[in-house]
Design a protein around this motif. Structure first.
Motif, mmCIF file in Angstrom:
data_model
loop_
_atom_site.group_PDB
_atom_site.id
_atom_site.type_symbol
_atom_site.label_atom_id
_atom_site.label_comp_id
_atom_site.label_asym_id
_atom_site.label_seq_id
_atom_site.Cartn_x
_atom_site.Cartn_y
_atom_site.Cartn_z
ATOM 1 N N GLY A 214 -8.186 15.986 -7.169
ATOM 2 C CA GLY A 214 -8.083 14.801 -6.336
ATOM 3 C C GLY A 214 -6.919 13.932 -6.771
ATOM 4 O O GLY A 214 -5.921 14.421 -7.282
ATOM 5 N N GLY A 215 -7.061 12.651 -6.556
ATOM 6 C CA GLY A 215 -6.010 11.714 -6.921
ATOM 7 C C GLY A 215 -6.266 10.359 -6.297
ATOM 8 O O GLY A 215 -7.331 10.119 -5.723
ATOM 9 N N TYR A 216 -5.285 9.484 -6.394
ATOM 10 C CA TYR A 216 -5.434 8.122 -5.886
ATOM 11 C C TYR A 216 -5.051 7.974 -4.421
ATOM 12 O O TYR A 216 -5.534 7.083 -3.741
ATOM 13 N N ALA A 217 -4.119 8.769 -3.956
ATOM 14 C CA ALA A 217 -3.572 8.533 -2.630
ATOM 15 C C ALA A 217 -3.192 9.841 -1.957
ATOM 16 O O ALA A 217 -2.954 10.858 -2.614
ATOM 17 N N SER A 218 -3.150 9.788 -0.643
ATOM 18 C CA SER A 218 -2.638 10.898 0.159
ATOM 19 C C SER A 218 -1.371 10.405 0.848
ATOM 20 O O SER A 218 -0.885 9.304 0.594
ATOM 21 N N LEU A 219 -0.833 11.201 1.740
ATOM 22 C CA LEU A 219 0.389 10.813 2.431
ATOM 23 C C LEU A 219 0.190 9.563 3.279
ATOM 24 O O LEU A 219 1.144 8.824 3.558
ATOM 25 N N SER A 220 -1.035 9.298 3.675
ATOM 26 C CA SER A 220 -1.305 8.149 4.548
ATOM 27 C C SER A 220 -1.670 6.886 3.779
ATOM 28 O O SER A 220 -1.888 5.842 4.389
ATOM 29 N N GLY A 221 -1.757 6.971 2.452
ATOM 30 C CA GLY A 221 -2.114 5.788 1.667
ATOM 31 C C GLY A 221 -3.216 6.095 0.675
ATOM 32 O O GLY A 221 -3.464 7.254 0.337
ATOM 33 N N TYR A 222 -3.885 5.057 0.211
ATOM 34 C CA TYR A 222 -4.960 5.247 -0.757
ATOM 35 C C TYR A 222 -6.051 6.135 -0.185
ATOM 36 O O TYR A 222 -6.394 6.045 1.000
ATOM 37 N N VAL A 379 2.815 3.624 -7.956
ATOM 38 C CA VAL A 379 3.571 2.426 -8.334
ATOM 39 C C VAL A 379 4.551 2.001 -7.249
ATOM 40 O O VAL A 379 5.045 0.868 -7.268
ATOM 41 N N GLY A 380 4.843 2.891 -6.301
ATOM 42 C CA GLY A 380 5.737 2.536 -5.217
ATOM 43 C C GLY A 380 5.080 1.715 -4.125
ATOM 44 O O GLY A 380 5.755 1.263 -3.204
ATOM 45 N N LEU A 381 3.760 1.530 -4.220
ATOM 46 C CA LEU A 381 3.055 0.706 -3.251
ATOM 47 C C LEU A 381 2.974 -0.723 -3.761
ATOM 48 O O LEU A 381 2.559 -0.968 -4.893
ATOM 49 N N ARG A 382 3.347 -1.660 -2.939
ATOM 50 C CA ARG A 382 3.365 -3.073 -3.324
ATOM 51 C C ARG A 382 1.988 -3.560 -3.772
ATOM 52 O O ARG A 382 1.860 -4.430 -4.623
ATOM 53 N N SER A 383 0.939 -2.960 -3.202
ATOM 54 C CA SER A 383 -0.427 -3.395 -3.483
ATOM 55 C C SER A 383 -0.998 -2.835 -4.784
ATOM 56 O O SER A 383 -2.121 -3.173 -5.160
ATOM 57 N N TRP A 384 -0.251 -1.974 -5.478
ATOM 58 C CA TRP A 384 -0.834 -1.277 -6.618
ATOM 59 C C TRP A 384 -1.329 -2.223 -7.703
ATOM 60 O O TRP A 384 -2.374 -1.986 -8.316
ATOM 61 N N SER A 385 -0.643 -3.310 -7.955
ATOM 62 C CA SER A 385 -1.092 -4.219 -9.007
ATOM 63 C C SER A 385 -2.467 -4.780 -8.685
ATOM 64 O O SER A 385 -3.317 -4.922 -9.573
ATOM 65 N N GLY A 416 -7.382 -1.609 -1.297
ATOM 66 C CA GLY A 416 -6.036 -1.148 -1.004
ATOM 67 C C GLY A 416 -5.595 -1.463 0.419
ATOM 68 O O GLY A 416 -4.446 -1.843 0.664
ATOM 69 N N ALA A 417 -6.522 -1.338 1.366
ATOM 70 C CA ALA A 417 -6.187 -1.596 2.756
ATOM 71 C C ALA A 417 -5.936 -3.079 3.009
ATOM 72 O O ALA A 417 -5.139 -3.448 3.885
ATOM 73 N N GLY A 418 -6.606 -3.928 2.225
ATOM 74 C CA GLY A 418 -6.491 -5.353 2.466
ATOM 75 C C GLY A 418 -5.462 -6.052 1.603
ATOM 76 O O GLY A 418 -5.162 -7.235 1.808
#
Length: 419
Positions: A214-222, A379-385, A416-418
């Motif tokens: 698995g993992g944290y994200a797919s191509l569409s986001g978290y 880390v490339g997603l602004r929301s990661w923090s 993540g979505a919000g």
């Protein structure tokens, strides 16, 4: 992420004051007087991180000797305060020229950073290990400059293994559980140290999710609530945590505590970074390392990639000086800030190859071998923090007795979505 965070937290590092270094000369971006580069770095207070400071100090001295027209003023702040300090300075219009940090995406998206192709000649930029360079990109453009890399491995206490009748590292989750049961039978308090406490839970979690396909994200986001991730946390809950094989309370177990337990012989296995190598040697702990196993034993799991990011800010217009300084850091042997004394790895291909030819660095070789295959936090997603904070606060509940992995993972997707 981050690499120096675990150094700090492993040893209970506290704050360090500001350190200024300056050269002399009369030429620079400003034309007449010497240019001054404002550099913001992590500070460590008299512990294992001291060796990192010494390496940085030596790099700055070597740079200024070669480039006397550029002064380098280094400000150090405690690592756990580094991101907040940087954010405050940027907000107040006092951005440094170069800063270390855990996050670069927000600044890149706001147009505040120079890109790597503005800072480096093509051969220098191409020398970064591909997996680390890719992790530093936003929309195919690299802004995060990786430094002092890491890819953790499974550490295990060979003396305790021998006492428990175990002859090798586990190669699957079933074997890991069997090893943990054997360690428990000889009285080991924490057979496997599952660090789901509020310090670096995102690293431990990602290692397990990757090992479970698995993992944290797919191509569409978290995509925290993916079927594979739910299965992984369900296994951890039922096979390790509920039977008491993962410590008294994994939801509170920090990396600092886990490392201390391992050095004291109270933890048999844990996922750890190369900083633990020298610490274990000093403590007289007999140990070995191994790749983290995939669930069904079909090879090693993808390693988690961690590093610090350097960022070059546009605000003060010191592109030329920043280019000169950063190029020196990644091309001059005098500027190396990694090694066995710091427990950190190089982020470039050429330095990795050279390290692998140095027998004095032999203990680091297995870690270096993992770097090209490393997978990273988003880390490339602004929301990661924001999402990282939610992981730290809540992931322990997923594996607690009676906990619901599905509910916790769905909640993370909503964060993540919000964000």
């Amino acid at each position: 992420m981050r690499r120096r965070r675990f150094l700090l937290q492993t040893t209970g590092l506290s704050g360090a004051g500001a350190l200024a270094m300056s050269g002399c000369g009369s030429d620079g971006d400003s034309g007449g007087d010497a240019t001054t580069l404002d550099v913001l770095l992590a500070g460590y207070d008299g512990t294992v991180g001291t060796s990192i400071e010494k390496r940085w100090n030596a790099a700055v001295r070597a740079f200024q000797k070669k480039h006397p027209a550029i002064r380098v003023k280094v400000e150090r702040v405690p690592f756990l305060k580094l991101d907040a300090t940087l954010a405050r300075r940027v907000k107040d219009g006092r951005a440094p020229d170069i800063s270390e940090g855990n996050f670069f995406a927000p600044y890149a998206e706001e147009g505040r950073l120079y890109s790597a192709d503005q800072l480096f000649a093509v051969p220098v930029q191409a020398n970064f290990i591909g997996s680390f360079a890719d992790a530093g990109k936003i929309d195919t453009i690299q802004y995060g400059i990786p430094t002092q890399a890491s890819a953790p491995r499974l550490f295990y206490n060979t003396a305790l293994f021998q006492q428990a009748g175990l002859t090798r590292a586990p190669a699957s989750w079933a074997e890991l559980r069997s090893c943990a049961q054997a360690l428990r039978r000889i009285g080991v308090a924490t057979p496997y140290a599952l660090t789901f406490g509020p310090e670096a839970a995102e690293d431990e979690l990602l290692a397990w999710l990757l090992a479970g396909d698995g993992g944290y994200a797919s191509l569409s986001g978290y995509d925290f609530a993916a079927t594979e991730n739910v299965a992984t946390l369900t296994w951890l809950r039922d096979k390790l945590v509920v039977p008491g094989l993962a410590g008294a309370d994994p939801a509170r177990l920090t990396r600092t505590q886990a490392y201390a337990q391992f050095l004291q012989g109270r933890a048999g296995m844990l996922l750890a970074h190369p900083v633990l190598l020298s610490a274990a040697g000093r403590a007289g702990v007999k140990y070995a390392t191994a790749p983290f196993p995939k669930r069904d034993g079909d090879g090693a799991a993808p390693p988690v990639g961690l590093n610090d990011w350097l960022m070059a800010f546009k605000a003060n217009g010191r592109l030329s000086a920043a280019k000169t300084f950063l190029t020196f850091l990644f091309t001059s042997p005098a500027a190396r800030t990694y090694g066995s004394d710091t427990g950190t790895l190089p982020a470039t291909v050429s330095d990795s190859e050279e390290l692998e030819e140095d027998s004095a660095q032999r203990a680091l070789w297995p870690f270096v071998h993992q770097l090209p295959d490393a997978e990273f936090h988003p880390v490339g997603l602004r929301s990661w923090s924001t999402v990282r904070g939610a992981v730290r606060r809540g992931i322990g509940r997923a594996v607690a007795p009676g906990g619901s992995p599905s509910d916790v993972l769905q909640a993370l997707d909503r964060v993540g979505a919000g964000a």
